[in-house]
Design an enzyme around this catalytic site. Structure first.
Site, short mmCIF file in Angstrom:
data_model
loop_
_atom_site.label_atom_id
_atom_site.label_comp_id
_atom_site.label_asym_id
_atom_site.label_seq_id
_atom_site.Cartn_x
_atom_site.Cartn_y
_atom_site.Cartn_z
CG HIS A 14 -2.12 -0.71 1.02
ND1 HIS A 14 -3.15 -1.21 2.17
CD2 HIS A 14 -2.81 -1.64 0.73
CE1 HIS A 14 -4.01 -1.84 1.45
NE2 HIS A 14 -4.25 -2.10 0.17
CD GLU A 15 -1.39 4.81 -0.70
OE1 GLU A 15 -0.89 5.95 -1.25
OE2 GLU A 15 -2.81 5.22 -0.62
N GLY A 16 2.73 2.87 -2.02
CA GLY A 16 4.28 2.36 -2.32
C GLY A 16 5.00 1.30 -1.35
#
Length: 597
Positions: A447-449
């Site tokens: 998630h998110e990178g």
């Protein structure tokens, strides 16, 4: 009965005995608050999370969202939980009074939201994204406050972030979604977005998509990306809903965890709906053209710390559940016991179970402290009285953000793995919660990178930005803690010496990585760097907790000191061979060829 979601005692320690959030009430922004209002929010959050969120966590996991080609269906308990969350005023917990928010410190708001994430990460995903969406618009698109932000704070609208595309993934320079300018100042959006959490549902009146797209004729790569508000339903000036926008659900993604959060593929501008008689999703530019990626990073950075918080919450609840199990599960006897009919003892008394529980304790409590420390920096930024102070806090938050995202995602996942191990055969059955916690948490390293992206961000950008200003800002705080611990003497001074040695070695290795200007070699092992940097940072966080516990007696404080002792003896030494590897600038991974696999 004590909760197995989080430890309220630990939250009180972190908020009041370490981070001293009561002092924030001396600032004008938080002057109307007090310890009593903070406690009331935390108590209400625990109650609502337990009653409305935890109660359907397993049900939501077993009954994923479905799509019949027309609409998405969720279990009704999700909507009921979100209504309770909204009626309590929690979507706007940290937002301004003038917007209908409670203007709480971010530190308290994060502690509050952790209860919901521990109880049910799937359901908490909807307000999580919505609040981050609203905060981005408050920062960069204030012209959209009345039309989109207020309804999100009121719980009537929900929000998403639309970055990735099927062919581009995390490489945002390669997105192809385009935004065609229109005579009335709006844009028509055409393209496909992938992995959009909360992208389609019937939980509210509207869904506000924040979409990255390129305006034809703009600069190539990331410099040509702009940001647009693209609502599911158009909204008139008076706030009333208009016709359906040209945003169509192409299908659902089925994940191993977070199953209650619908995850979608969205088509913009395919012509399924024709607002004003034309195909193309109507979008409204946020801020200036071609500045979409910097704007989106406002939401992404908030989301990264939020991912760290949910990873922490899952690791924490798994730890507490395995601890409760270990205290009640009788198995085995004292080694060498002569009477095989003597009573068995709880497994919490076995050394190896203690090892696994200690590891979980250090990961979960350390991660919670780290994320709340970052939230405290947000409060420092909001109340800074000079631009110099604000800049210093920004630099510190910049360098800690990839750590706050990735360290909990990696090590609280390991805590969940250990929780399963503590339960033994029961641990991987669906009758117990810990196997779901692991599946839910396994998404957070992505998630998110991913870890790889966070490592590149930390080493490739954050430690070098502005001539190493962020690293120096962190160095100042770490050395201040070391000085305080050294002055206290005894074990704190011993831990300080160990931390100083590891930190100094990290700083030296960092400088050597860029000595000859070979960026590819410097970044070859950035994920190893991220892990070493994270562990040393957490040692600093644990040393701060030891200092906060100084002079206090009792089981809680003894537990804090012993957890720190474990981290310094078992975890921090693991960074030494990592730093040795980094110092050699090893290029084994770079030299590997595809054909050799």
């Amino acid at each position: 009965m004590r909760s197995t979601l989080l430890s309220r005692r630990d939250l009180d320690f972190l908020l009041y005995e370490w981070l001293d959030v009561e002092r924030l009430t001396e600032q004008k922004r938080f002057a109307e608050h007090s310890r009593e209002t903070f406690d009331a929010v935390l108590e209400l959050s625990e109650q609502l999370a337990t009653k409305y969120f935890a109660s359907h966590n397993k049900l939501g996991d077993a009954n994923e969202p479905t799509f019949d080609g027309d609409r998405v269906t969720l279990i009704p308990e999700i909507a009921a939980a979100l209504r309770a969350f909204t009626e309590a005023g929690l979507p706007g917990a940290a937002m301004d009074y003038e917007l209908g928010g409670s203007q709480l410190p971010a530190t308290v708001a994060q502690a509050s939201f952790a209860w919901f994430q521990a109880a049910n990460p799937g359901t908490s995903g909807y307000p999580f994204l919505t609040m981050a969406n609203a905060n981005l618009l408050l920062t960069h698109g204030r012209e959209h406050i009345d039309r989109f932000v207020r309804p999100m704070i009121e719980g009537r609208f929900f929000g998403t972030m639309c970055l990735s595309e099927p062919q581009a993934g995390s490489s945002l320079a390669d997105i192809v979604t385009r935004a065609e300018p229109q005579p009335d100042g709006t844009y028509r959006i055409f393209g496909t977005k992938m992995w959009i959490s909360g992208g389609d549902h019937e939980l509210g009146e509207n869904i506000v998509h924040l979409v990255l797209a390129k305006i034809p004729g703009g600069p190539a790569g990331t410099k040509g990306i702009s940001l647009f508000v693209v609502p599911r339903f158009l909204v008139a000036d008076d706030g009333s809903l208009g016709e359906r926008n040209d945003v169509a659900l192409a299908g659902l993604n089925h994940k191993m965890g977070y199953r209650g959060t619908v995850n979608t593929v969205l088509n913009f501008g395919e012509g399924k709906w024709t607002p004003a008689g034309e195909p193309g999703a109507v979008g409204y530019l946020v801020g200036e053209a071609h500045r979409g990626l910097p704007y989106m990073f406002t939401m992404m950075n908030e989301a990264r710390i939020g991912v760290g918080l949910v990873a922490t919450a899952l690791g924490y609840t798994g730890y507490l559940e395995s601890l409760e199990y270990a205290r009640t599960r009788a198995q085995g006897r004292t080694k060498g016991a002569g009477d095989p009919t003597s009573p068995q003892r709880p497994i919490v008394e076995h050394a190896d179970v203690k090892r696994m529980l200690l590891a979980q304790k250090t990961y979960a409590e350390g991660a919670l402290a780290l994320v709340l420390y970052c939230a405290r920096l947000v409060d420092e930024h909001r109340t800074a009285t000079s631009e110099e102070d604000r800049r210093a806090v920004t630099l510190l938050l910049d360098i800690l953000t990839p750590i706050a995202k990735s360290w909990p995602a990696q090590w609280c996942l390991e805590a969940n793995s250990l929780a399963i191990q503590v339960l033994g055969g029961y641990g991987y059955t669906r009758e117990y919660n810990v196997e779901q916690h692991y599946r839910d948490n396994r998404l957070n390293p992505i998630h998110e990178g991913t870890h790889g992206i966070q490592g590149l961000d930390l080493l490739g950008r954050k430690v070098t930005q502005q001539g190493g200003a962020s690293l120096r800002a962190l160095d100042e705080r770490i050395r201040a803690t070391i000085d305080d611990a050294r002055a206290q003497g005894g074990e704190p001074a011993e831990l300080a010496a160990q931390l100083e040695s590891s930190w100094q070695r990290l700083v030296e290795v960092t400088a050597g990585l860029f000595a000859d200007g070979d960026i590819e070699a410097a970044l070859a092992n950035s994920s190893v760097y991220l892990e070493a940097f994270g562990h040393i940072t957490l040692a600093w966080i644990w040393l701060q907790q030891v200092l906060a516990a100084a002079g206090h007696e009792g089981d809680f404080y003894d537990g804090k000191r012993h957890a720190a002792r474990y981290f310094f003896r078992f975890e921090l030494p693991c960074t030494a061979p990592q730093l040795d590897l980094l110092a050699t600038r090893d290029t084994t991974t770079v030299q590997m060829r595809d054909a050799w696999f």
